[in-house]
Design a protein around this motif. Sequence first.
Motif, PDB file in Angstrom:
ATOM      1  N   ALA A  98      52.359  41.646  65.839  1.00 20.25           N
ATOM      2  CA  ALA A  98      53.816  41.501  65.868  1.00 20.25           C
ATOM      3  C   ALA A  98      54.322  41.883  67.249  1.00 20.25           C
ATOM      4  O   ALA A  98      54.057  42.981  67.731  1.00 20.25           O
ATOM      5  N   ARG A  99      54.997  40.955  67.906  1.00 21.15           N
ATOM      6  CA  ARG A  99      55.613  41.214  69.210  1.00 21.15           C
ATOM      7  C   ARG A  99      54.601  41.708  70.246  1.00 21.15           C
ATOM      8  O   ARG A  99      54.937  42.530  71.113  1.00 21.15           O
ATOM      9  N   PRO A 103      56.419  48.427  71.650  1.00 18.06           N
ATOM     10  CA  PRO A 103      56.954  49.583  70.923  1.00 18.06           C
ATOM     11  C   PRO A 103      58.295  49.261  70.283  1.00 18.06           C
ATOM     12  O   PRO A 103      58.967  48.290  70.668  1.00 18.06           O
ATOM     13  N   ILE A 104      58.686  50.059  69.322  1.00 18.97           N
ATOM     14  CA  ILE A 104      59.991  49.907  68.691  1.00 18.97           C
ATOM     15  C   ILE A 104      61.063  50.228  69.727  1.00 18.97           C
ATOM     16  O   ILE A 104      60.996  51.244  70.415  1.00 18.97           O
ATOM     17  N   SER A 105      62.042  49.357  69.836  1.00 17.92           N
ATOM     18  CA  SER A 105      63.094  49.548  70.833  1.00 17.92           C
ATOM     19  C   SER A 105      64.375  48.873  70.370  1.00 17.92           C
ATOM     20  O   SER A 105      64.400  48.177  69.349  1.00 17.92           O
ATOM     21  N   PRO A 110      66.556  44.063  66.249  1.00 21.94           N
ATOM     22  CA  PRO A 110      67.214  42.883  65.670  1.00 21.94           C
ATOM     23  C   PRO A 110      66.241  41.769  65.309  1.00 21.94           C
ATOM     24  O   PRO A 110      66.350  41.154  64.244  1.00 21.94           O
ATOM     25  N   GLU A 111      65.275  41.520  66.183  1.00 22.62           N
ATOM     26  CA  GLU A 111      64.284  40.470  65.924  1.00 22.62           C
ATOM     27  C   GLU A 111      63.472  40.773  64.679  1.00 22.62           C
ATOM     28  O   GLU A 111      63.244  39.897  63.825  1.00 22.62           O
ATOM     29  N   ALA A 112      63.018  42.021  64.559  1.00 21.46           N
ATOM     30  CA  ALA A 112      62.192  42.398  63.413  1.00 21.46           C
ATOM     31  C   ALA A 112      62.983  42.313  62.114  1.00 21.46           C
ATOM     32  O   ALA A 112      62.474  41.837  61.090  1.00 21.46           O
ATOM     33  N   LEU A 117      64.379  39.678  56.924  1.00 28.97           N
ATOM     34  CA  LEU A 117      65.408  39.058  56.073  1.00 28.97           C
ATOM     35  C   LEU A 117      65.026  37.622  55.716  1.00 28.97           C
ATOM     36  O   LEU A 117      65.196  37.193  54.565  1.00 28.97           O
ATOM     37  N   ARG A 118      64.502  36.919  56.678  1.00 27.63           N
ATOM     38  CA  ARG A 118      64.115  35.529  56.442  1.00 27.63           C
ATOM     39  C   ARG A 118      62.968  35.440  55.440  1.00 27.63           C
ATOM     40  O   ARG A 118      63.004  34.636  54.501  1.00 27.63           O
ATOM     41  N   ARG A 119      61.953  36.270  55.628  1.00 26.28           N
ATOM     42  CA  ARG A 119      60.809  36.230  54.722  1.00 26.28           C
ATOM     43  C   ARG A 119      61.178  36.738  53.328  1.00 26.28           C
ATOM     44  O   ARG A 119      60.680  36.216  52.314  1.00 26.28           O
TER      45      ARG A 119
END
Length: 348
Positions: A98-99, A103-105, A110-112, A117-119
Motif C-alpha cells: 500500500a502506497r 509512512p502514515i501522514s 485521505p487516500e487511504a 470507503l470504496r471497498r
Amino acid sequence: MEMKPLGRTGIMVSDLCLGTMTFGNQTSEVDAHHQIDRALAAGINFLDAAEMYPVNPITKETVGRTEEIIGNWNAANAAKRDSYVLATKHSGAGFQHARDGAPISGQTVPEAIEGSLRRLKTDYIDLYQFHWPNRGSYMFRQNWDFAPSGENSAGVLENMQECLEALQAQVDKGNIRAFGLSNESAWGTAQWLRLADETGAPRVASVQNEYSLLCRHYDTDMAELSVHEDVGLMAFSPLGAGFLTGKYQDGAVPDRSRMSLSPEMGGRKSARVFEAVAAYLEIAGRHGLDPVHMALAWCRTRPFMMSAIFGATSVTQLDHILAGADLDLSQEVLAEISAAHRAHPMPY
C-alpha cells in the motif's frame, strides 16, 4: 452481550467484536457473509477490518479483499449499515503493498480512507485506526529487544499533529466518526491524546493491541492510561492466535489452521507456550469450562477492556464462540488463572 463506550464518542459497542482478517483467504465470501449475519443476530454490533487484510499470508493480490467482502455485504444489506459499528485501519510505515510503504501522514490519510470507503461500499467508517506507529513498536514479539528508535521527538510530534489535522478534515466531511490506534505504546497514546486535547482534533477512542492469557503487555502502563483516559482496549488474538483452544497441543497441526499456514505463528511458537496452554486447559477442564469460552470471558473481566476481537474461519467456529458469550467466571477460576499467569508469565 455487554455494551461498552467507544472512548468519549458516545458510540456504544459490544464487548465481543467480529474480526475479519481471514475473510478472503481462509474464509470464503459466502461464509463471511453468514458470519456477519449470525454475529449481528447474536447481539454483536462491532466488526473490525483493515485495508491490508486478509492475512496468513499477506499478498499483493489479496490486499483489500476483506474490505471488499464486507462491502458486498453492505451493498446487499444497505438498511442494516447504521445498525453496526464498522472499524478499519490505515497500514503503517513499511507495508509495501500500500502506497509503496509510505509512512502514515497527512497526505496518505485521505487516500487511504477513500480507498476503504470504496471497498467497504459505505459512506462512513465508524472507527478509523492507525495500524501501527511510524516509529515502530514493541508489539509482534519485538518486545524482546525493543529500544526507542532514536527518532527526533519533535518530528514524531509534528507528524502526529499533521495526521490529526487530516483526520479532522475527514470527520468534517463525514467520512469517519472516531479515531483509534493499534499496536501503540503508553507514550505514543499519551501524545496523541495531549495533542488532540490541545487542538480540538479527534481524540483517541481506543487502542487495538494484542492481549490474551498468553500476552499481557497491556496490564501495566497501558492499563492505567486506558482507565484514566477512557481509551478502551480492543484486544486482538484473545485466543492466543488459536493456542488457547488446545488444538495445537501434542504436536497437532489441523488442516487449514493458522499454524498450517504460518508454522512459527508469527514468533509465538515455543515450548513455553505449550506449557502455559496446558496450565490453562487444566483449569478449564477442572471447572467444566470450554477453554475458548474461558479465555474470552477472562478478557472481558479486565477493567480496561472495551471489546475482545475474535476471528472464526467458519460459521461452525463462530457458533462455538457465541455459545459461551454469557459466561461469567467464578472468583475461584480467576484466582487459578492468576496463579497460572505467575507461573507462566511471558510464554512469547
